[in-house]
Motif scaffolding. Structure first.
Motif, mmCIF file in Angstrom:
data_model
loop_
_atom_site.group_PDB
_atom_site.id
_atom_site.type_symbol
_atom_site.label_atom_id
_atom_site.label_comp_id
_atom_site.label_asym_id
_atom_site.label_seq_id
_atom_site.Cartn_x
_atom_site.Cartn_y
_atom_site.Cartn_z
ATOM 1 N N THR A 35 0.824 -1.207 0.000
ATOM 2 C CA THR A 35 0.000 0.000 0.000
ATOM 3 C C THR A 35 0.859 1.259 0.000
ATOM 4 N N SER A 36 2.096 1.149 0.494
ATOM 5 C CA SER A 36 2.890 2.366 0.562
ATOM 6 C C SER A 36 3.487 2.735 -0.783
ATOM 7 N N SER A 43 -6.271 -1.328 -9.596
ATOM 8 C CA SER A 43 -7.251 -2.404 -9.665
ATOM 9 C C SER A 43 -6.762 -3.584 -8.831
ATOM 10 N N PRO A 44 -7.673 -4.458 -8.399
ATOM 11 C CA PRO A 44 -7.268 -5.623 -7.586
ATOM 12 C C PRO A 44 -6.249 -6.497 -8.313
ATOM 13 N N GLU A 45 -6.359 -6.578 -9.647
ATOM 14 C CA GLU A 45 -5.408 -7.421 -10.395
ATOM 15 C C GLU A 45 -4.005 -6.835 -10.272
ATOM 16 N N GLU A 48 -2.610 -7.496 -6.933
ATOM 17 C CA GLU A 48 -2.171 -8.883 -6.794
ATOM 18 C C GLU A 48 -0.811 -9.075 -7.460
ATOM 19 N N ARG A 49 -0.654 -8.446 -8.648
ATOM 20 C CA ARG A 49 0.600 -8.570 -9.370
ATOM 21 C C ARG A 49 1.750 -7.966 -8.582
ATOM 22 N N LEU A 50 1.460 -6.841 -7.982
ATOM 23 C CA LEU A 50 2.489 -6.157 -7.189
ATOM 24 C C LEU A 50 2.901 -7.019 -6.001
ATOM 25 N N ARG A 51 1.898 -7.675 -5.395
ATOM 26 C CA ARG A 51 2.203 -8.562 -4.270
ATOM 27 C C ARG A 51 3.099 -9.713 -4.725
ATOM 28 N N GLN A 52 2.840 -10.167 -5.971
ATOM 29 C CA GLN A 52 3.676 -11.247 -6.499
ATOM 30 C C GLN A 52 5.103 -10.768 -6.711
ATOM 31 N N VAL A 53 5.212 -9.541 -7.270
ATOM 32 C CA VAL A 53 6.544 -8.984 -7.535
ATOM 33 C C VAL A 53 7.333 -8.904 -6.238
ATOM 34 N N TYR A 54 6.658 -8.489 -5.159
ATOM 35 C CA TYR A 54 7.351 -8.355 -3.885
ATOM 36 C C TYR A 54 7.433 -9.677 -3.129
ATOM 37 N N GLY A 55 6.807 -10.729 -3.677
ATOM 38 C CA GLY A 55 6.870 -12.033 -3.034
ATOM 39 C C GLY A 55 5.982 -12.141 -1.813
#
Lengths: 323, 392
Positions: A35-36, A43-45, A48-55
């Motif tokens: 979030t920071s 968008s939620p997608e 989600e992608r960003l969360r994947q990038v950061y693991g």
């Protein structure tokens, strides 16, 4: 277990604790790292992608394993605030912190030891009373207060030293000019840390020396007619050496903590101030890396002190059961 | 306890505690209020600077004389208080050697400040000129008065901002530094005492457990102590303070969690030396339970030492709190000595040469710590009279 196996495994345990603490602490901080860095309108997608990038989508133990692996190879990730690799940011700062702490520790330890020995030799003199007082004062004056007063007196009111920074802006050309400018900027911080540190050393050395000088073997050495200098260096100081090393070892965490405050007061380009900025800016990779580095410094110095200890005091190399 | 009255530290603590309890009640304004111009000097410093003055004009006493002996005031404000209605009167300023000047109408709810452009224009001043410097250009006798007109019930308050205020001047927001200083005592005392008390409780129970139970409990606890002692404390505290919130009680809790190690070691070694004493063995032989021996015999033995270690632990907590606040990691709404130093460092007290914002909080922390050390040393000597003889 041999002496060295015990020492090294102890250091590894501390380091493991630090890593775990680091991992847990900075993940419990308010605000998801994702979030920071992103807009709330994503968008939620995309989220989600960003969360994947950061693991961040992987299970916690996998995250931890990855974290340990990358930290031990000094890959600290990318800073949230500046967008540059944390390792690069830190590389330019570590020498500054090492220079500040190393110089001041050396100066305060040698000055304190010298004054403490003098005080022990001249019991009841003015010097001894001064040493006792300086010790009591250095325990109760907040370091940043002394530094602020020095800064205001010697940099603001009487501009002998620069007010802030590790180098002038722009830094002067040429090797000598550069070195001189660096030393000029480092002088006041080192002076303040030495002033704050030597009192504690002096009082400790004095107490220890007084105790050792009351021992029978010193009386014996004197009875044998050994020269005074030789008794002092070869008998009194030699006996104190292991204890002094322990003191050095015990004071290290405090000294490292002092780096944060000193670098903040004097706006130095060092690891401590980096840590403060990272903690206040919720920059987790940067804060974790700075914390890890400071702990690593402490642990490494601990090991080094152990090594020296075993050299100056052969008894510790023996097993406890054998002794 | 008799010797305590002869210690300076004890009386120092008594005075500071009373000041902490009275707190802001000693001052007219609340410590958060702006009372004077930013970075005003203390009242006893700089006689050429005007103090802050407030003049009140009413229908009964329509004029006031001002014997002005200073450089121009740093600010000027004027407002009409209470029910005045439309009086048709004016506030007039008579300056030495020039005709009377009409400042403002006396009308209900009227307020003006020397910085307002409309106010300056009504006086015929250029918009970028300082009104107070224009109105009070030189030393001499000034008369503020109301022109004749119908009677009214309110009053006109004319306020001249000075360059000096109070015992210790003001900070960058124009707050009274003396009030801030007195309010700050409370934070240091609360955090210091509470953290030391908690740390002592924690250290005692863990030390008792390690010393009396021995075995793996002892090993684990002592390893933990070594570990905690070899981690640099301040970075951990910084992270925790940023994480758990910045309230006073949280801070005290965090500090205590990281400062129980010394007490635990002391208690453990004391218990180890007592555990095999003949009278404890006798108790065990009589069938006393572990809990009973710990509670009724071992714990009381540690009390005098505990009191001393607790008192000696307070300065550490006070210094840690001040350090964290100085780094800006405390609640900005809570006034503390460390916070004062933080604001002095980051908001331009250096450029203003405002040493009166630096010296009082710093010496306050040191004196409080020295007082606790003094009392602690006394308690230690009472608990262990050998120390007293060794001192001479």
């Amino acid at each position: 277990m041999s002496y060295w196996a015990r020492r090294v495994s102890g250091a590894a345990l501390v380091l493991g604790m630090v890593l775990a603490l680091n991992f847990a602490l900075f993940r419990m901080m308010p605000g998801d790292p994702v979030t920071s860095v992103m807009d709330p309108d994503f968008s939620p997608e995309a989220r989600e992608r960003l969360r994947q990038v950061y693991g961040l989508d992987r299970p916690l133990y996998a995250q931890f394993a990855l974290y340990v692996k990358s930290t031990l190879s000094f890959d600290f990730g990318v800073s949230f605030l500046t967008g540059r690799p944390v390792a690069d940011e830190l590389r330019s700062r570590v020498p500054n912190t090492a220079a500040l702490l190393g110089t001041s520790l050396l100066l305060s330890a040698s000055l304190g030891t010298w004054l403490g020995m003098k005080a022990a030799l001249r019991r009841g003199s003015l010097l001894e009373r001064c040493v006792l007082w300086s010790g009591a004062l250095s325990f109760s004056f907040p370091s940043f207060f002394v530094q602020l007063v020095l800064l205001m007196a010697l940099a603001s009111a009487l501009p002998l030293f620069p007010l802030r920074g590790s180098l002038s802006v722009p830094p002067p050309e040429g090797g000598w000019g550069f070195a001189l400018d660096y030393v000029h900027h480092l002088a006041l911080p080192v002076l303040s840390l030495t002033l704050l540190g030597f009192g504690g050393w002096a009082i400790y050395v004095r107490n220890l020396a007084v105790k050792v000088m009351g021992e029978d073997f010193i009386l014996m050495a004197r009875a044998r007619g050994l020269p005074r200098r030789r008794i002092l260096l070869g008998h009194v100081f030699r006996t104190m050496l292991p204890t002094l090393l322990t003191l050095l070892l015990m004071s290290l965490p405090g000294v490292v903590s002092g780096a944060v405050i000193t670098e903040t007061v004097f706006s130095l380009h060092g690891v401590g101030r980096f840590l403060l900025e990272a903690v206040t800016g919720h920059d987790y990779p940067a804060a974790g890396a700075a914390f890890f580095l400071l702990s690593l410094l402490t642990v490494a110095c601990n090991l080094l002190a152990d090594l020296l200890y075993s050299v100056v005091d052969p008894r510790v190399r023996l097993d406890r059961s054998a002794r | 306890m008799k010797g305590l009255a002869r210690r300076w530290g004890f009386w120092c603590l008594v005075v500071l505690t009373i000041a902490a309890i009275l707190g802001e009640r000693l001052f007219a304004a609340s410590p958060g209020d702006q009372v004077a111009a930013p970075f005003s000097k203390p009242i006893w410093l700089g006689r050429y600077l005007p103090p802050t003055m407030e003049l009140r004009l009413t229908a009964d006493s329509p004029s006031a004389t001002l014997d002005w002996r200073y450089s121009p005031p740093s600010g000027l404000s004027l407002r009409v208080e209470g029910p005045a209605g439309e009086t048709g009167r004016f506030v007039e300023l008579v300056r030495p050697g020039s005709p009377p000047l009409r400042l403002a109408p006396v009308r209900e709810g009227f307020a003006a400040d020397g910085r307002d452009i409309a106010f300056k224009r009504s006086l015929g001043l250029p918009p970028f000129k300082d009104a107070s410097a224009h109105l009070f250009p030189e030393r001499g006798e000034y008369v503020l008065s109301l022109t004749d007109g119908p009677s009214f019930e309110g009053s006109v308050v004319v306020r001249l901002e000075g360059g000096r205020y109070g015992l210790l001047g003001t900070d960058q927001r124009g707050r009274d530094a003396a009030a801030l200083f007195v309010t700050g005592i409370r934070v240091s005392l609360i955090v210091g005492l509470f953290a030391a008390l908690l740390a002592t409780l924690l250290g005692t129970s863990l030390g008792l457990a390690a010393g009396y139970l021995g075995g793996w409990v002892d090993a684990v606890l002592m390893r933990t102590v070594d570990l905690l002692l070899s981690i640099p404390l301040l970075p951990v505290l910084m992270a925790l303070a940023a994480l758990w919130g910045r309230g006073l009680w949280q801070l005290a809790l965090i500090l205590s969690v990281f400062s129980w190690m010394g007490t635990a070691r002391t208690v453990r070694s004391l218990i180890l030396s007592l555990r095999d004493a003949p009278y404890i063995e006798g108790l065990r032989g009589l069938g006393a339970s572990s809990g009973y021996i710990l509670r009724r015999h071992l714990l009381p033995e540690t009390f005098p030492v505990l009191l001393a270690t607790m008192t000696l632990g307070v300065p550490g907590a006070i210094l840690s709190e001040a350090g964290l606040s100085f780094l800006g990691l405390s609640d900005p709404r809570v006034i503390s000595w460390g916070r004062m130093l933080h604001e002095a460092h980051s908001f331009g007290a250096f450029a203003a040469g405002a040493w009166w914002l630096l010296i009082p909080p710093g010496t306050g922390i040191s004196i409080l710590c020295l007082a606790f050390l003094d009392v602690g040393k006394h308690l230690e000597e009472t608990a262990d009279p050998r120390l007293r003889r060794a001192r001479t």
